[in-house]
Design a protein around this motif. Structure first.
Motif, short mmCIF file in Angstrom:
data_model
loop_
_atom_site.label_atom_id
_atom_site.label_comp_id
_atom_site.label_asym_id
_atom_site.label_seq_id
_atom_site.Cartn_x
_atom_site.Cartn_y
_atom_site.Cartn_z
N TRP A 165 6.53 21.65 -6.89
CA TRP A 165 6.96 20.27 -6.70
C TRP A 165 8.16 19.96 -7.58
O TRP A 165 9.12 19.29 -7.15
CB TRP A 165 5.81 19.33 -7.01
CG TRP A 165 6.18 17.88 -6.90
CD1 TRP A 165 6.33 16.98 -7.91
CD2 TRP A 165 6.49 17.18 -5.69
NE1 TRP A 165 6.71 15.76 -7.42
CE2 TRP A 165 6.81 15.85 -6.05
CE3 TRP A 165 6.52 17.53 -4.35
CZ2 TRP A 165 7.15 14.88 -5.12
CZ3 TRP A 165 6.86 16.57 -3.42
CH2 TRP A 165 7.18 15.26 -3.79
N SER A 166 8.14 20.47 -8.81
CA SER A 166 9.26 20.24 -9.73
C SER A 166 10.54 20.89 -9.20
O SER A 166 11.62 20.29 -9.25
CB SER A 166 8.92 20.80 -11.11
OG SER A 166 10.03 20.72 -11.97
N GLN A 167 10.43 22.11 -8.69
CA GLN A 167 11.59 22.79 -8.12
C GLN A 167 12.11 22.06 -6.89
O GLN A 167 13.31 21.96 -6.67
CB GLN A 167 11.24 24.24 -7.77
CG GLN A 167 11.08 25.15 -8.97
CD GLN A 167 12.39 25.42 -9.68
OE1 GLN A 167 13.35 25.92 -9.09
NE2 GLN A 167 12.46 25.07 -10.96
N PHE A 168 11.18 21.54 -6.09
CA PHE A 168 11.58 20.79 -4.90
C PHE A 168 12.33 19.51 -5.28
O PHE A 168 13.24 19.07 -4.57
CB PHE A 168 10.34 20.45 -4.07
CG PHE A 168 10.65 19.77 -2.78
CD1 PHE A 168 11.19 20.48 -1.71
CD2 PHE A 168 10.42 18.41 -2.61
CE1 PHE A 168 11.49 19.86 -0.51
CE2 PHE A 168 10.73 17.77 -1.42
CZ PHE A 168 11.26 18.50 -0.37
N GLN A 169 11.96 18.95 -6.43
CA GLN A 169 12.62 17.74 -6.91
C GLN A 169 13.98 18.01 -7.54
O GLN A 169 14.69 17.08 -7.92
CB GLN A 169 11.72 17.03 -7.92
CG GLN A 169 10.43 16.47 -7.34
CD GLN A 169 10.69 15.37 -6.33
OE1 GLN A 169 11.49 14.47 -6.56
NE2 GLN A 169 10.01 15.45 -5.19
N GLY A 170 14.34 19.30 -7.68
CA GLY A 170 15.68 19.63 -8.16
C GLY A 170 15.76 20.15 -9.57
O GLY A 170 16.86 20.25 -10.13
N HIS A 171 14.64 20.52 -10.18
CA HIS A 171 14.68 21.07 -11.53
C HIS A 171 15.45 22.39 -11.52
O HIS A 171 15.26 23.23 -10.65
CB HIS A 171 13.26 21.30 -12.04
CG HIS A 171 13.17 21.58 -13.51
ND1 HIS A 171 13.57 22.78 -14.07
CD2 HIS A 171 12.75 20.82 -14.55
CE1 HIS A 171 13.39 22.75 -15.37
NE2 HIS A 171 12.88 21.55 -15.70
N PRO A 172 16.34 22.60 -12.50
CA PRO A 172 17.12 23.84 -12.51
C PRO A 172 16.24 25.06 -12.81
O PRO A 172 15.12 24.92 -13.30
CB PRO A 172 18.13 23.61 -13.65
CG PRO A 172 17.49 22.58 -14.52
CD PRO A 172 16.71 21.70 -13.61
N THR A 173 16.77 26.23 -12.49
CA THR A 173 16.06 27.48 -12.77
C THR A 173 15.75 27.60 -14.25
O THR A 173 16.61 27.34 -15.10
CB THR A 173 16.90 28.68 -12.31
OG1 THR A 173 17.09 28.60 -10.89
CG2 THR A 173 16.23 29.99 -12.66
N TYR A 174 14.53 28.00 -14.55
CA TYR A 174 14.10 28.13 -15.94
C TYR A 174 13.94 29.61 -16.27
O TYR A 174 13.33 30.36 -15.51
CB TYR A 174 12.77 27.41 -16.15
CG TYR A 174 12.27 27.42 -17.58
CD1 TYR A 174 12.62 26.42 -18.47
CD2 TYR A 174 11.43 28.45 -18.03
CE1 TYR A 174 12.16 26.43 -19.78
CE2 TYR A 174 10.96 28.47 -19.32
CZ TYR A 174 11.33 27.45 -20.20
OH TYR A 174 10.87 27.47 -21.49
N LEU A 175 14.51 30.04 -17.39
CA LEU A 175 14.42 31.43 -17.81
C LEU A 175 14.04 31.49 -19.28
O LEU A 175 14.68 30.85 -20.13
CB LEU A 175 15.76 32.16 -17.59
CG LEU A 175 15.85 33.59 -18.14
CD1 LEU A 175 14.87 34.50 -17.41
CD2 LEU A 175 17.28 34.13 -18.00
N TYR A 176 13.02 32.22 -19.58
CA TYR A 176 12.63 32.48 -20.97
C TYR A 176 12.56 33.99 -21.16
O TYR A 176 11.92 34.69 -20.37
CB TYR A 176 11.28 31.86 -21.29
CG TYR A 176 10.80 32.19 -22.69
CD1 TYR A 176 11.26 31.48 -23.79
CD2 TYR A 176 9.91 33.24 -22.90
CE1 TYR A 176 10.85 31.80 -25.07
CE2 TYR A 176 9.49 33.56 -24.17
CZ TYR A 176 9.95 32.84 -25.26
OH TYR A 176 9.55 33.16 -26.53
#
Length: 673
Positions: free
Chosen positions: A60-71
């Motif tokens: 849902w967060s990705q669908f809302q436009g959250h950028p790619t997260y990398l750790y």
């Protein structure tokens, strides 16, 4: 919401912890742990349920436009070499996490009913949880090395689960076959990984693709070498996703319990191959020759799987070849550049194929009380028929899944398969033709399966058919290999099959919802899925909807599907066409399909028998040459020692005499020269 990304690493860890707790309990307190059967199941199911909730939140967060997260962290370093490990959350990861966790959760709920009387109930749950954890770890991996680590863990878990009933020779053979076949593909993947690192100096997916394109365009490495590296990497998905010619393990994998068949065929092992192609898309898209190989491999696999499924009478093996065929569609889509269409079909297929496999397990569960605990009889469609009356929930959901996989609108499979066919037609009409014909065959064999299982008269109490199967007489199209008919006890306790318990029917009903509706997120009118899952580095262009094109392409695919359904109805529902007479008229084609294109026969002659002959020759060389040289050396040492010991007597006069003789000999030799 950031906290959800910070703790996203818990998604694979939670089922891993569940598997560890149950596994340690089995090792340390076996009897006590096995006594707490459902308590262990609750722990495992709760862990995967928590992982599912986190996955849905990330999607849902990705669908809302959250950028790619990398750790990432430095895992190993040597000079300028730095290998990082960690996790990444992007659109593809979020989608796959939801697919894997939702299907795994429903499979685990179903398992409680299916494995209720199995003595390995707790062990099976531990394996399922470890399998799910391995797939989730693969999905979140940010580089190729980490993918490879989890890739091998997935393979190990599949070995354990396919061979779960290891006391059955067929299951023991099947898990070994799966393991060895996948090692062939994995060796190619490893070579391709190392080759790409040698060329690009990185294991990061996007960076690897960029650098490879620059190296080829500048002439630093030849395009041929890039093709070789790409195809070697593709060998991994060929084996994992059962693409021809490394598909032979998949039908044999049906020797495992049905819940694991559903998980393997829907959301884990076979999906891992398609997922890796998607992850490696930045590399593949810059190597057109490799893309062609991928496309034609997928097309060939789709056709081989469909033509083989036509003659299968084991309900699970028929579905296995169906999975192989549908995976061919996905790989073909990737090869023609239809990145979104391939992943769309991966998603829709995961739900309706999980439902179909769990439905087959429900049928087997209901049949066992009639035919006994004999897998060959309980899974043979010739002993079924008329089950719709006894198993209404199972029959309804199986019909819905059949409509979905055949591509009848508005069910999920229509939208994803139609998009693949449209993209294939635009890329290469020959590929479209293969996919088009395969769609017709899919409708035929799936409705053959449905009609033979759920319609007509129940044949499970027909002693004539049962004795023919238990005897050594093959009869009718699709006769099984008699070696597959284990002569277990076939005492039965009921004259009629029965519906499965709610723990088995509830997952079927839950899976029916996405099987019917999830395709609506990717319609050509407004392709929300395509906008969300566009290829890495690509900006998704808005395609104008062409109604005429949609009606022509969609109408033609529905047309051939209806032809396949009609033919199946005339043969297996109405009895107007005799399958036996058709088989008798085309014995060559019939036997070709029945014997699975003779792949197993060829591999047995070439690799099994052939390698045994080579091994015998090597043994002869080892025995006569290597052992002979070693034995000769030992003999020479023995004789030398035996001879020299007479010169070592401890007498000074004797040593002086030898010394004098040696000096005289040297004088004579040098004096003469």
């Amino acid at each position: 919401m950031e906290a959800l990304y910070t703790y996203a690493w818990l998604i694979p860890v939670l089922p891993l912890l569940g598997a560890m707790l149950v596994g340690l309990g089995l090792i340390s307190f076996n009897k006590f742990t096995n006594g707490l059967r459902q308590a262990n199941a609750v722990v495992i199911i709760s862990a995967i349920g928590a992982a599912m909730l986190m996955s849905i939140g990330l999607l849902w967060s990705q669908f809302q436009g959250h950028p790619t997260y990398l750790y990432s962290i430095d895992w190993a370093a040597a000079g300028s070499f730095h290998l990082k490990m960690g996790y990444t959350i992007d659109h593809l990861t979020a989608l796959m996490l939801v697919i894997v966790t939702t299907v795994a959760l429903l499979v685990m709920i179903y398992t409680d009913g299916y494995m209720a009387h199995d003595k390995g109930y707790v062990r099976f749950y531990a394996y399922l949880s470890l399998f799910s954890s391995s797939m989730l770890g693969l999905v979140i991996s940010p580089n190729l090395v980490q993918v490879y680590i989890f890739w091998e863990l997935v393979g190990m878990c599949s070995y354990l689960l396919i061979g779960f009933w290891f006391d059955r020779p067929a299951a023991a053979d099947a898990c070994q076959k799966a393991f060895v076949t996948n090692r062939v593909g994995d060796f190619g993947l490893l070579l391709g990984m190392l080759g790409l690192y040698w060329a690009t100096g990185t294991f990061e997916f996007g960076l690897m693709g960029e650098r490879l394109e620059q190296l080829v365009s500048s002439g630093a490495i030849s395009s041929t070498l890039a093709v070789v590296f790409a195809i070697l990497v593709f060998m991994g998905p060929v084996a994992k996703s059962a693409q021809a010619p490394l598909h032979v393990w998949l039908p044999d994998a049906m020797e495992g319990p049905t819940p694991i068949s559903a998980l393997i065929h829907a959301a884990t092992m076979v999906a891992a191959g398609v997922f890796l192609i998607a992850r490696m898309y930045p590399v593949f898209e810059h190597v057109p020759a490799a893309m062609n190989v991928i496309a034609w491999t997928g097309a060939a696999t789709a056709l081989i799987g469909a033509t083989t499924a036509i003659t299968q009478n084991d309900i699970k093996k028929g579905l296995a070849y169906s999975t192989m065929s549908q995976l061919g569609y996905m790989v073909m889509a990737m090869g023609v550049g239809a990145y979104g269409a391939g992943l769309f079909h991966l998603m829709t297929h995961a739900y309706f194929k999980a439902m179909l496999f769990l439905g087959s397990g429900s049928v087997i569960h209901g049949m066992e009380d009639v035919v006994g605990h004999n897998p060959a009889l309980a899974q043979d469609m010739r002993l079924m028929g008329g089950l719709r009356k006894y198993m209404p929930v199972t029959s309804f959901t199986f019909l819905l899944g059949t409509l979905a996989i055949c591509g009848i609108p508005p069910f999920a499979g229509f939208w994803s398969k139609d998009e693949i066919l449209s993209e294939a037609f635009a890329a290469n009409p020959a590929l479209w033709l293969v996919g088009y014909l395969t769609a017709g065959m899919t409708a035929f064999y799936m409705f053959r399966m449905y009609f033979s299982t759920f319609e007509g008269k129940f044949r499970g109490t027909d002693e004539v058919i049962k004795n023919q199967l238990l005897g050594r007489a093959n009869f009718g199209p699709g006769a099984m290999n008699v070696a597959e008919l284990a002569h277990d006890d076939h005492q039965h306790h009921a004259n009629e099959p029965h519906e499965s318990p709610w723990t088995m029917t509830l997952p079927l009903v839950m899976l029916a919802i996405p099987s019917a509706l999830i395709g609506l997120v990717g319609t050509p009118f407004h392709n929300y899925f395509g906008e969300f899952i566009h290829a890495p580095g690509a900006v998704e262009a808005a395609h104008e909807f062409d109604l005429t094109e949609f009606l022509v392409m969609g109408g033609s695919s529905v047309g051939i599907v209806l032809m396949g359904i009609t033919l199946a109805a005339m043969m297996y529902l109405q009895g107007k066409i005799s399958p036996q007479s058709i088989a008798a008229k085309i014995p060559t084609l019939y036997n070709f399909s029945l014997n699975k294109w003779y792949f197993d026969n060829v591999y047995n002659q070439v690799f099994v028998i052939g390698l045994r002959r080579v091994a015998r020759q090597v043994m002869e060389i080892d025995y006569r040459v290597v052992d002979g040289a070693v034995n000769l050396t030992g003999l020479a040492t023995l004789l030398g020692g035996e001879g020299l010991k007479y010169f070592e007597n401890g007498r000074a006069q004797f040593y002086a005499l030898i010394f004098l003789g040696a000096v005289l000999g040297m004088v004579v030799v040098f004096g003469v020269t």
